[in-house]
Enzyme design. Structure first.
Site, PDB file in Angstrom:
ATOM      1  N   LYS A 224      47.493  55.065  51.156  1.00  0.00           N
ATOM      2  CA  LYS A 224      48.145  56.147  50.426  1.00  0.00           C
ATOM      3  C   LYS A 224      48.488  57.269  51.410  1.00  0.00           C
ATOM      4  O   LYS A 224      47.871  57.396  52.461  1.00  0.00           O
ATOM      5  CB  LYS A 224      47.203  56.639  49.329  1.00  0.00           C
ATOM      6  CG  LYS A 224      47.814  57.612  48.370  1.00  0.00           C
ATOM      7  CD  LYS A 224      47.053  57.612  47.045  1.00  0.00           C
ATOM      8  CE  LYS A 224      47.540  58.736  46.157  1.00  0.00           C
ATOM      9  NZ  LYS A 224      47.109  58.576  44.778  1.00  0.00           N
ATOM     10  N   ASP A 255      51.907  50.215  47.852  1.00  0.00           N
ATOM     11  CA  ASP A 255      52.288  50.819  46.577  1.00  0.00           C
ATOM     12  C   ASP A 255      53.567  51.612  46.840  1.00  0.00           C
ATOM     13  O   ASP A 255      53.619  52.432  47.770  1.00  0.00           O
ATOM     14  CB  ASP A 255      51.140  51.723  46.089  1.00  0.00           C
ATOM     15  CG  ASP A 255      51.425  52.351  44.727  1.00  0.00           C
ATOM     16  OD1 ASP A 255      52.484  52.977  44.580  1.00  0.00           O
ATOM     17  OD2 ASP A 255      50.566  52.257  43.841  1.00  0.00           O
ATOM     18  N   HIS A 258      53.481  55.373  47.594  1.00  0.00           N
ATOM     19  CA  HIS A 258      52.530  55.876  48.583  1.00  0.00           C
ATOM     20  C   HIS A 258      53.122  56.126  49.960  1.00  0.00           C
ATOM     21  O   HIS A 258      52.426  56.034  50.972  1.00  0.00           O
ATOM     22  CB  HIS A 258      51.339  54.911  48.689  1.00  0.00           C
ATOM     23  CG  HIS A 258      50.481  54.925  47.459  1.00  0.00           C
ATOM     24  ND1 HIS A 258      49.275  54.285  47.378  1.00  0.00           N
ATOM     25  CD2 HIS A 258      50.659  55.535  46.258  1.00  0.00           C
ATOM     26  CE1 HIS A 258      48.737  54.479  46.179  1.00  0.00           C
ATOM     27  NE2 HIS A 258      49.575  55.229  45.483  1.00  0.00           N
TER      28      HIS A 258
HETATM   29  C1  RNT Z   1      46.435  55.348  43.179  1.00  0.00           C
HETATM   30  C2  RNT Z   1      46.684  53.911  43.449  1.00  0.00           C
HETATM   31  C3  RNT Z   1      45.844  52.938  42.655  1.00  0.00           C
HETATM   32  C4  RNT Z   1      45.690  53.322  41.207  1.00  0.00           C
HETATM   33  C5  RNT Z   1      45.070  52.250  40.353  1.00  0.00           C
HETATM   34  C6  RNT Z   1      44.637  52.769  39.016  1.00  0.00           C
HETATM   35  O1  RNT Z   1      47.351  56.162  43.788  1.00  0.00           O
HETATM   36  O2  RNT Z   1      48.033  53.620  43.287  1.00  0.00           O
HETATM   37  O3  RNT Z   1      46.366  51.667  42.791  1.00  0.00           O
HETATM   38  O4  RNT Z   1      46.914  53.666  40.646  1.00  0.00           O
HETATM   39  O5  RNT Z   1      44.057  51.643  41.036  1.00  0.00           O
HETATM   40 ZN    ZN Z   2      48.592  51.524  43.401  1.00  0.00          ZN
END
Ligand code: RNT
Ligand code: ZN
Length: 415
Positions: A224, A255, A258
């Protein structure tokens, strides 16, 4: 001639075998996150407020209050989504029969009902340890905490989670992806960036030193950039986990919310596939920040799908979703986001990828751009509708009727 047949002919002109495409698409399992159904609440007996720098806004009626309600809502959503998929659980969705069970003490038996349900519905399961919404994570630090006891608690939780993952994989005969995401970071400029990262590395080493059958459980780590309250520094950054995953043969999970706002996950996939056998995604939609909006069929979603499809990586990229919107009907949120992910893959498969690659090699950028743009208005919708019909789910917006009915019959009765 039906709309489908007419559309099919147009794609066949470009050597695209539509029947084959649909068969291939049917085999792609999307990991649908359970936490859209209850605003990342979970069902712990002594529930803590959502923490960890993530946030859910809105209070639309009908949030699932129990595991049974959540499963019933998921069933509704999945009945509106073509194909067979996976459901992604978090440790806070354990069922402990009213007893307080510390997270480091969680066991497979606390997920028996989920497994039974997954079997009945022909679903796979994925898993996540929950390192937030807990008093031991109240200062926003977990695996990198300066306090060794707190670190140990979370290490043990992650080990317990990997074992639960293996239990899912074995029971369902479908490997479980167990993904570790931690909130650790600092609001303001740190005076030491290295020490917390060293501790995180050591904690991960300890977690992964426990042997868990890789045929059943696959480990992933999610990086992140920032969170609410960790704006200046996040311990588990992209470089940290990319290096860790490569060195330790783990999966990197990207993600889409992120990264820096103009930094695209679609541009990372090919680089990573050159150096790792597999990678994992949390497909989300950041609006100005990591806001976790419902995934729409936007340019970046299509680009991600194109990168997976044109590089023949459907077996190498594990696609999961991660969004949570409480301002709209939650079942509609799942349905819209998941259908969009599948639509994007179909769109990518209905693109003459080999020909477009060839044009680039030849330096024919005029035709490359022209075709990419013209394909956007090819009769993709007719093929999508046919696919939905074939798999017995509503076409076009017709699923909305089901959601409205369910809202009236079920959701509106919840307080
Ligand atoms: C948080 C992450 C993580 C969560 C979940 C609930 O920024 O994206 O993946 O959203 O684990
Ligand atoms: Zn996530």
């Amino acid at each position: 001639m039906t709309q489908y047949e007419a559309a099919k002919k147009q794609y066949e002109k470009w050597g695209i075998n539509v029947e084959e495409v649909l068969e291939k698409l049917e085999k792609v399992a999307i990991s649908v996150h359970c936490w859209q159904g209850d605003d990342v609440g979970g069902f712990e007996v002594n529930q803590s407020e959502l923490s960890g720098g993530i946030d859910v806004t809105g209070n639309y009626q009908g949030k699932a209050r129990t595991p049974d309600e959540l499963r019933s809502d998921l069933e509704k959503a999945l009945s509106l989504i073509p194909g067979k998929h996976k459901v992604n659980l978090h440790a806070i969705y354990a069922e402990t029969n009213g007893e307080v069970v510390e997270r480091d003490q969680l066991e497979p038996k606390h997920f028996e009902k989920w497994v039974e349900w997954a079997k009945k519905n022909g679903l796979g399961l994925d898993f996540n340890p929950t390192l937030f919404s807990h008093e031991k994570a109240a200062d926003g630090l977990t695996l990198s905490h300066p306090d060794a006891d707190i670190r140990q608690y979370w290490i043990d939780h992650c080990i317990a989670s990997r074992k639960i993952g293996a239990y899912f994989g074995k029971e369902l005969n479908n490997p479980c992806l167990t993904n570790i995401w931690i909130p650790d970071g600092y609001k303001d400029v740190p005076s030491d960036r290295l020490t917390p990262r060293k501790r995180l590395k050591d904690s991960l080493d300890e977690i992964f030193s426990v042997d868990v059958d890789e045929n059943y459980n696959i480990d992933a780590v999610e990086s992140k950039l920032f969170g609410i309250g960790s704006e200046a520094y996040v311990v588990g950054s992209h470089e940290f986990y990319l290096s860790y995953a490569l060195q330790n043969n783990k999966l990197c999970l990207l993600d889409t919310g992120h990264y820096h706002p103009t930094e695209m996950v679609s541009n990372k996939i090919s680089s990573m596939l050159l150096f790792s056998e597999k990678l994992a995604l949390h497909v989300s939609r950041p609006v100005r920040w990591d806001s976790d909006h419902v995934v729409t069929l936007d340019d970046e979603l299509r680009e991600i799908a194109l990168e997976i499809v044109r590089n023949d990586a459907l077996d190498r990229v594990m696609i999961g979703l991660d969004f949570f919107d409480a301002s709209i009907n939650r079942i509609a949120a799942w349905t819209i986001g998941t259908r969009n992910m599948i639509k994007a893959l179909l769109y990518a498969m209905l693109t003459p990828n080999e020909y477009l690659k060839q044009l680039q090699e030849e330096g024919n950028f005029t035709e490359r751009l022209a075709l990419i743009e013209e394909f956007k208005t090819y009769p993709f919708g007719a093929i999508w509708n046919y696919y939905c019909e074939k798999l017995g789910v509503p076409t076009q917006e017709n699923w909305l009727e089901d959601v409205k009915q369910y809202e009236e019959d079920v959701l509106s009765k919840r307080s």
